[in-house]
Design an enzyme around this catalytic site. Structure first.
Site, PDB file in Angstrom:
ATOM      1  N   HIS A 116       0.844  -1.202   0.000  1.00  0.00           N
ATOM      2  CA  HIS A 116       0.000   0.000   0.000  1.00  0.00           C
ATOM      3  C   HIS A 116       0.882   1.256   0.000  1.00  0.00           C
ATOM      4  O   HIS A 116       0.622   2.201  -0.728  1.00  0.00           O
ATOM      5  CB  HIS A 116      -0.902   0.038   1.246  1.00  0.00           C
ATOM      6  CG  HIS A 116      -1.905  -1.074   1.335  1.00  0.00           C
ATOM      7  ND1 HIS A 116      -2.041  -1.875   2.439  1.00  0.00           N
ATOM      8  CD2 HIS A 116      -2.845  -1.514   0.462  1.00  0.00           C
ATOM      9  CE1 HIS A 116      -3.017  -2.755   2.252  1.00  0.00           C
ATOM     10  NE2 HIS A 116      -3.514  -2.567   1.058  1.00  0.00           N
ATOM     11  N   LYS A 143     -15.231  -7.167   5.166  1.00  0.00           N
ATOM     12  CA  LYS A 143     -14.308  -7.991   5.956  1.00  0.00           C
ATOM     13  C   LYS A 143     -14.570  -7.828   7.464  1.00  0.00           C
ATOM     14  O   LYS A 143     -15.261  -6.900   7.864  1.00  0.00           O
ATOM     15  CB  LYS A 143     -12.878  -7.576   5.641  1.00  0.00           C
ATOM     16  CG  LYS A 143     -12.553  -7.763   4.165  1.00  0.00           C
ATOM     17  CD  LYS A 143     -11.230  -7.165   3.791  1.00  0.00           C
ATOM     18  CE  LYS A 143     -11.016  -7.373   2.306  1.00  0.00           C
ATOM     19  NZ  LYS A 143      -9.834  -6.662   1.812  1.00  0.00           N
ATOM     20  N   ARG A 193      -2.472  -5.844  -8.401  1.00  0.00           N
ATOM     21  CA  ARG A 193      -1.277  -6.667  -8.196  1.00  0.00           C
ATOM     22  C   ARG A 193      -1.121  -7.694  -9.295  1.00  0.00           C
ATOM     23  O   ARG A 193      -0.059  -7.906  -9.831  1.00  0.00           O
ATOM     24  CB  ARG A 193      -1.347  -7.395  -6.848  1.00  0.00           C
ATOM     25  CG  ARG A 193      -1.084  -6.496  -5.667  1.00  0.00           C
ATOM     26  CD  ARG A 193      -1.556  -7.112  -4.398  1.00  0.00           C
ATOM     27  NE  ARG A 193      -2.970  -7.418  -4.486  1.00  0.00           N
ATOM     28  CZ  ARG A 193      -3.644  -8.105  -3.605  1.00  0.00           C
ATOM     29  NH1 ARG A 193      -3.037  -8.600  -2.559  1.00  0.00           N
ATOM     30  NH2 ARG A 193      -4.930  -8.309  -3.754  1.00  0.00           N
ATOM     31  N   SER A 251      -2.932  -7.945   3.017  1.00  0.00           N
ATOM     32  CA  SER A 251      -3.071  -7.789   4.467  1.00  0.00           C
ATOM     33  C   SER A 251      -3.359  -9.149   5.108  1.00  0.00           C
ATOM     34  O   SER A 251      -2.852  -9.457   6.194  1.00  0.00           O
ATOM     35  CB  SER A 251      -4.189  -6.802   4.786  1.00  0.00           C
ATOM     36  OG  SER A 251      -3.888  -5.550   4.226  1.00  0.00           O
TER      37      SER A 251
HETATM   38  N1  COA Z   1      -0.056  -4.010  -2.130  1.00  0.00           N
HETATM   39  C1  COA Z   1      -0.347  -5.007  -1.303  1.00  0.00           C
HETATM   40  N2  COA Z   1      -1.580  -5.447  -1.083  1.00  0.00           N
HETATM   41  C2  COA Z   1      -2.566  -4.844  -1.740  1.00  0.00           C
HETATM   42  C3  COA Z   1      -2.342  -3.798  -2.630  1.00  0.00           C
HETATM   43  C4  COA Z   1      -1.029  -3.388  -2.814  1.00  0.00           C
HETATM   44  N3  COA Z   1      -0.723  -2.378  -3.622  1.00  0.00           N
HETATM   45  N4  COA Z   1      -3.523  -3.405  -3.145  1.00  0.00           N
HETATM   46  C5  COA Z   1      -4.454  -4.182  -2.585  1.00  0.00           C
HETATM   47  N5  COA Z   1      -3.880  -5.042  -1.738  1.00  0.00           N
HETATM   48  C6  COA Z   1      -4.545  -6.071  -0.961  1.00  0.00           C
HETATM   49  C7  COA Z   1      -4.987  -5.587   0.352  1.00  0.00           C
HETATM   50  O1  COA Z   1      -4.003  -5.847   1.327  1.00  0.00           O
HETATM   51  C8  COA Z   1      -6.222  -6.383   0.586  1.00  0.00           C
HETATM   52  O2  COA Z   1      -5.873  -7.647   1.082  1.00  0.00           O
HETATM   53  P1  COA Z   1      -6.873  -8.514   1.974  1.00  0.00           P
HETATM   54  O3  COA Z   1      -8.009  -8.884   1.060  1.00  0.00           O
HETATM   55  O4  COA Z   1      -6.028  -9.647   2.373  1.00  0.00           O
HETATM   56  O5  COA Z   1      -7.344  -7.644   3.105  1.00  0.00           O
HETATM   57  C9  COA Z   1      -6.805  -6.542  -0.805  1.00  0.00           C
HETATM   58  O6  COA Z   1      -5.713  -6.427  -1.672  1.00  0.00           O
HETATM   59  C10 COA Z   1      -7.782  -5.463  -1.174  1.00  0.00           C
HETATM   60  O7  COA Z   1      -8.137  -4.788  -0.053  1.00  0.00           O
HETATM   61  P2  COA Z   1      -8.175  -3.237   0.121  1.00  0.00           P
HETATM   62  O8  COA Z   1      -7.276  -2.517  -0.814  1.00  0.00           O
HETATM   63  O9  COA Z   1      -8.059  -2.961   1.585  1.00  0.00           O
HETATM   64  O10 COA Z   1      -9.549  -2.929  -0.384  1.00  0.00           O
HETATM   65  P3  COA Z   1     -10.827  -3.612   0.027  1.00  0.00           P
HETATM   66  O11 COA Z   1     -11.202  -4.456  -1.124  1.00  0.00           O
HETATM   67  O12 COA Z   1     -10.771  -4.230   1.364  1.00  0.00           O
HETATM   68  O13 COA Z   1     -11.662  -2.284   0.132  1.00  0.00           O
HETATM   69  C11 COA Z   1     -13.470  -0.843  -0.179  1.00  0.00           C
HETATM   70  C12 COA Z   1     -12.881  -2.214  -0.413  1.00  0.00           C
HETATM   71  C13 COA Z   1     -13.175  -0.311   1.200  1.00  0.00           C
HETATM   72  C14 COA Z   1     -12.891   0.127  -1.194  1.00  0.00           C
HETATM   73  C15 COA Z   1     -14.971  -1.050  -0.383  1.00  0.00           C
HETATM   74  O14 COA Z   1     -15.417  -2.040   0.521  1.00  0.00           O
HETATM   75  C16 COA Z   1     -15.776   0.211  -0.152  1.00  0.00           C
HETATM   76  O15 COA Z   1     -15.759   1.102  -0.997  1.00  0.00           O
HETATM   77  N6  COA Z   1     -16.458   0.311   1.039  1.00  0.00           N
HETATM   78  C17 COA Z   1     -17.285   1.468   1.353  1.00  0.00           C
HETATM   79  C18 COA Z   1     -18.771   1.119   1.127  1.00  0.00           C
HETATM   80  C19 COA Z   1     -19.094   1.167  -0.347  1.00  0.00           C
HETATM   81  O16 COA Z   1     -19.070   2.203  -1.002  1.00  0.00           O
HETATM   82  N7  COA Z   1     -19.431   0.001  -0.891  1.00  0.00           N
HETATM   83  C20 COA Z   1     -19.740  -0.132  -2.292  1.00  0.00           C
HETATM   84  C21 COA Z   1     -18.479  -0.348  -3.098  1.00  0.00           C
HETATM   85  S1  COA Z   1     -18.860  -0.579  -4.803  1.00  0.00           S
END
Ligand code: COA
Length: 169
Positions: free
Chosen positions: A24, A48, A97, A135
């Site tokens: 990140h 999550k 990724r 993560s």
């Molecule tokens: N390097 C390392 N890991 C990475 C990465 C990078 N550059 N980019 C993504 N990842 C990993 C993260 O660690 C995470 O791993 P995990 O699944 O083991 O936790 C995964 O890829 C993606 O997670 P993250 O980037 O934290 O995003 P998310 O998918 O958890 O987040 C939100 C999703 C928060 C953006 C989404 O739930 C949201 O918008 N919530 C608000 C409510 C909403 O509007 N909902 C409708 C959405 S359409």
């Protein structure tokens, strides 16, 4: 002569960040080359079940980015598109990724576009060194007393050790 003052570009990098990893962090640093301000937006509403509370995730991320100019960390509740507009931005930043990320990211981007057509999602490639981390995998290894010190910022490493109750190897 009248010159147009360029608008400040604000990008919102949303996620659960449970916890923020070096992957990140590398993405945030590269985003600062494109945007004047990068808001790391930490979601309260996520599908999550986070290990760290929202307050802990915010404080770990804030501590980890404190020396990067142009980066702010905020928590948000509710829909991401509403938060993005409230922040004065029209751009969501997401990292890719591997090809396996694409389907999920495509779904999120299209749903966000359906919710608000003004908002664009841009994708940045994750640095190759961090392609394999997430993560979840970092937490899994740390929970089994594995050393993930090189994969996360120092405050996150300390927090993981406290959470799982082990000493530094
Ligand atoms: N390097 C390392 N890991 C990475 C990465 C990078 N550059 N980019 C993504 N990842 C990993 C993260 O660690 C995470 O791993 P995990 O699944 O083991 O936790 C995964 O890829 C993606 O997670 P993250 O980037 O934290 O995003 P998310 O998918 O958890 O987040 C939100 C999703 C928060 C953006 C989404 O739930 C949201 O918008 N919530 C608000 C409510 C909403 O509007 N909902 C409708 C959405 S359409």
């Amino acid at each position: 002569m009248c010159r147009t003052v360029p608008k400040k570009r604000v990008g919102v990098y949303p996620g659960t960040f449970d916890p923020l990893t070096n992957g990140h962090l590398s993405l945030i640093m590269r985003a600062t080359a494109i945007f004047d301000t990068v808001i790391v937006a930490i979601a309260a509403d996520t599908t999550k079940s986070p290990l760290f509370t929202l307050e802990e995730r915010i404080s770990l991320a804030a501590e980890s980015v404190k020396n990067i100019p142009g980066v702010v960390v905020e928590g948000f509740e509710g829909l991401l598109v509403d938060y993005v507009l409230k922040s004065g931005s029209h751009t969501i930043i997401r990292g890719l990724r591997a090809v396996s990320d694409f389907e999920y990211e495509f779904q999120l981007a299209l749903m966000n576009r359906k919710l608000d057509r003004e908002i664009q999602t841009v994708f940045l490639m994750t640095d190759y060194q961090w392609l394999y981390i997430s993560s979840t995998i970092v937490k899994n290894v740390a929970s089994l007393n594995g050393n993930v010190k090189d994969l996360v910022p120092p405050p996150v490493w300390t927090a993981l050790r406290h959470k799982y109750g082990f000493d530094e190897k």
